[in-house]
Design a protein around this motif. Sequence first.
Motif, PDB file in Angstrom:
ATOM      1  N   ASN A  20      -0.255   3.935 -11.039  1.00  0.00           N
ATOM      2  CA  ASN A  20       1.116   4.434 -11.204  1.00  0.00           C
ATOM      3  C   ASN A  20       2.130   3.300 -11.162  1.00  0.00           C
ATOM      4  OD1 ASN A  20       0.461   7.108 -11.570  1.00  0.00           O
ATOM      5  ND2 ASN A  20       0.630   7.614  -9.406  1.00  0.00           N
TER       6      ASN A  20
ATOM      7  N   TYR B 182      13.616  -2.373 -25.244  1.00  0.00           N
ATOM      8  CA  TYR B 182      14.376  -1.509 -26.146  1.00  0.00           C
ATOM      9  C   TYR B 182      15.872  -1.703 -25.934  1.00  0.00           C
ATOM     10  CZ  TYR B 182      10.080   0.997 -27.346  1.00  0.00           C
ATOM     11  OH  TYR B 182       8.840   1.313 -27.784  1.00  0.00           O
TER      12      TYR B 182
ATOM     13  N   TYR C 298       1.895   1.447 -14.560  1.00  0.00           N
ATOM     14  CA  TYR C 298       2.508   2.155 -15.681  1.00  0.00           C
ATOM     15  C   TYR C 298       4.020   2.288 -15.508  1.00  0.00           C
ATOM     16  CZ  TYR C 298      -2.033   3.059 -17.635  1.00  0.00           C
ATOM     17  OH  TYR C 298      -3.262   2.892 -18.195  1.00  0.00           O
ATOM     18  N   THR C 299       4.492   2.408 -14.281  1.00  0.00           N
ATOM     19  CA  THR C 299       5.933   2.459 -14.046  1.00  0.00           C
ATOM     20  C   THR C 299       6.575   1.141 -14.440  1.00  0.00           C
ATOM     21  OG1 THR C 299       5.619   4.017 -12.230  1.00  0.00           O
ATOM     22  CG2 THR C 299       7.713   2.838 -12.297  1.00  0.00           C
ATOM     23  N   ASN C 300       5.955   0.028 -14.040  1.00  0.00           N
ATOM     24  CA  ASN C 300       6.485  -1.286 -14.411  1.00  0.00           C
ATOM     25  C   ASN C 300       6.389  -1.501 -15.910  1.00  0.00           C
ATOM     26  OD1 ASN C 300       7.166  -1.956 -11.824  1.00  0.00           O
ATOM     27  ND2 ASN C 300       5.244  -2.988 -11.398  1.00  0.00           N
ATOM     28  N   LEU C 301       5.310  -1.014 -16.511  1.00  0.00           N
ATOM     29  CA  LEU C 301       5.130  -1.143 -17.947  1.00  0.00           C
ATOM     30  C   LEU C 301       6.241  -0.400 -18.678  1.00  0.00           C
ATOM     31  CD1 LEU C 301       3.099  -2.341 -19.987  1.00  0.00           C
ATOM     32  CD2 LEU C 301       1.971  -0.118 -20.010  1.00  0.00           C
ATOM     33  N   ASP C 302       6.570   0.817 -18.192  1.00  0.00           N
ATOM     34  CA  ASP C 302       7.656   1.593 -18.789  1.00  0.00           C
ATOM     35  C   ASP C 302       8.988   0.867 -18.639  1.00  0.00           C
ATOM     36  OD1 ASP C 302       5.894   3.563 -19.539  1.00  0.00           O
ATOM     37  OD2 ASP C 302       6.381   4.914 -17.881  1.00  0.00           O
ATOM     38  N   LYS C 303       9.214   0.254 -17.473  1.00  0.00           N
ATOM     39  CA  LYS C 303      10.456  -0.481 -17.256  1.00  0.00           C
ATOM     40  C   LYS C 303      10.544  -1.668 -18.203  1.00  0.00           C
ATOM     41  CE  LYS C 303      11.172   0.763 -12.427  1.00  0.00           C
ATOM     42  NZ  LYS C 303      11.142   0.283 -11.049  1.00  0.00           N
ATOM     43  N   ASP C 304       9.402  -2.358 -18.412  1.00  0.00           N
ATOM     44  CA  ASP C 304       9.389  -3.492 -19.336  1.00  0.00           C
ATOM     45  C   ASP C 304       9.707  -3.032 -20.754  1.00  0.00           C
ATOM     46  OD1 ASP C 304       8.738  -5.171 -17.265  1.00  0.00           O
ATOM     47  OD2 ASP C 304       6.601  -5.260 -17.739  1.00  0.00           O
ATOM     48  N   LYS C 305       9.091  -1.926 -21.183  1.00  0.00           N
ATOM     49  CA  LYS C 305       9.364  -1.403 -22.523  1.00  0.00           C
ATOM     50  C   LYS C 305      10.822  -0.992 -22.641  1.00  0.00           C
ATOM     51  CE  LYS C 305       4.840   0.351 -23.880  1.00  0.00           C
ATOM     52  NZ  LYS C 305       4.068   1.557 -24.208  1.00  0.00           N
ATOM     53  N   LEU C 306      11.328  -0.328 -21.616  1.00  0.00           N
ATOM     54  CA  LEU C 306      12.713   0.126 -21.627  1.00  0.00           C
ATOM     55  C   LEU C 306      13.665  -1.056 -21.726  1.00  0.00           C
ATOM     56  CD1 LEU C 306      14.499   2.635 -21.450  1.00  0.00           C
ATOM     57  CD2 LEU C 306      14.494   2.377 -18.980  1.00  0.00           C
TER      58      LEU C 306
END
Length: 114
Positions: A54, A68, A57-65
């Motif tokens: 978790n 963007y 994936y949370t850090n991965l989402d932050k990196d993608k965000l």
Amino acid sequence: MPEWLFEEVKDEIPKFVGVTTGDRVLKKAKNVPLELPEKELYINLVCALNREANKYYTNLDKDKLSKYKSAINKYMKKYENESNEMKHWKREYYKLRQQVEGNYEEIFNCNIIK
């Protein structure tokens, strides 16, 4: 663990715990009976792995965000620059048009050409 640190804390390390420097074993670990049932240990392991996944994936989402957001900011700046440039050239066009209309006012008013 560095050897110098091991020498300082070796009396505080329990007898069954092993110590390594990464490439060399300073103290060998000993087998001890499990204090918890094996099934409970597996459940704890799975829960811990789930927490780590978790976090990943949370850090991965932050990196993608953040990627963007930076892309959006880049395109917004580009849009502003192009919009300002368009406004500049529009003003220049109207200035030139007024000059031309001033020089050829009779033609535009159709006083000469009928």
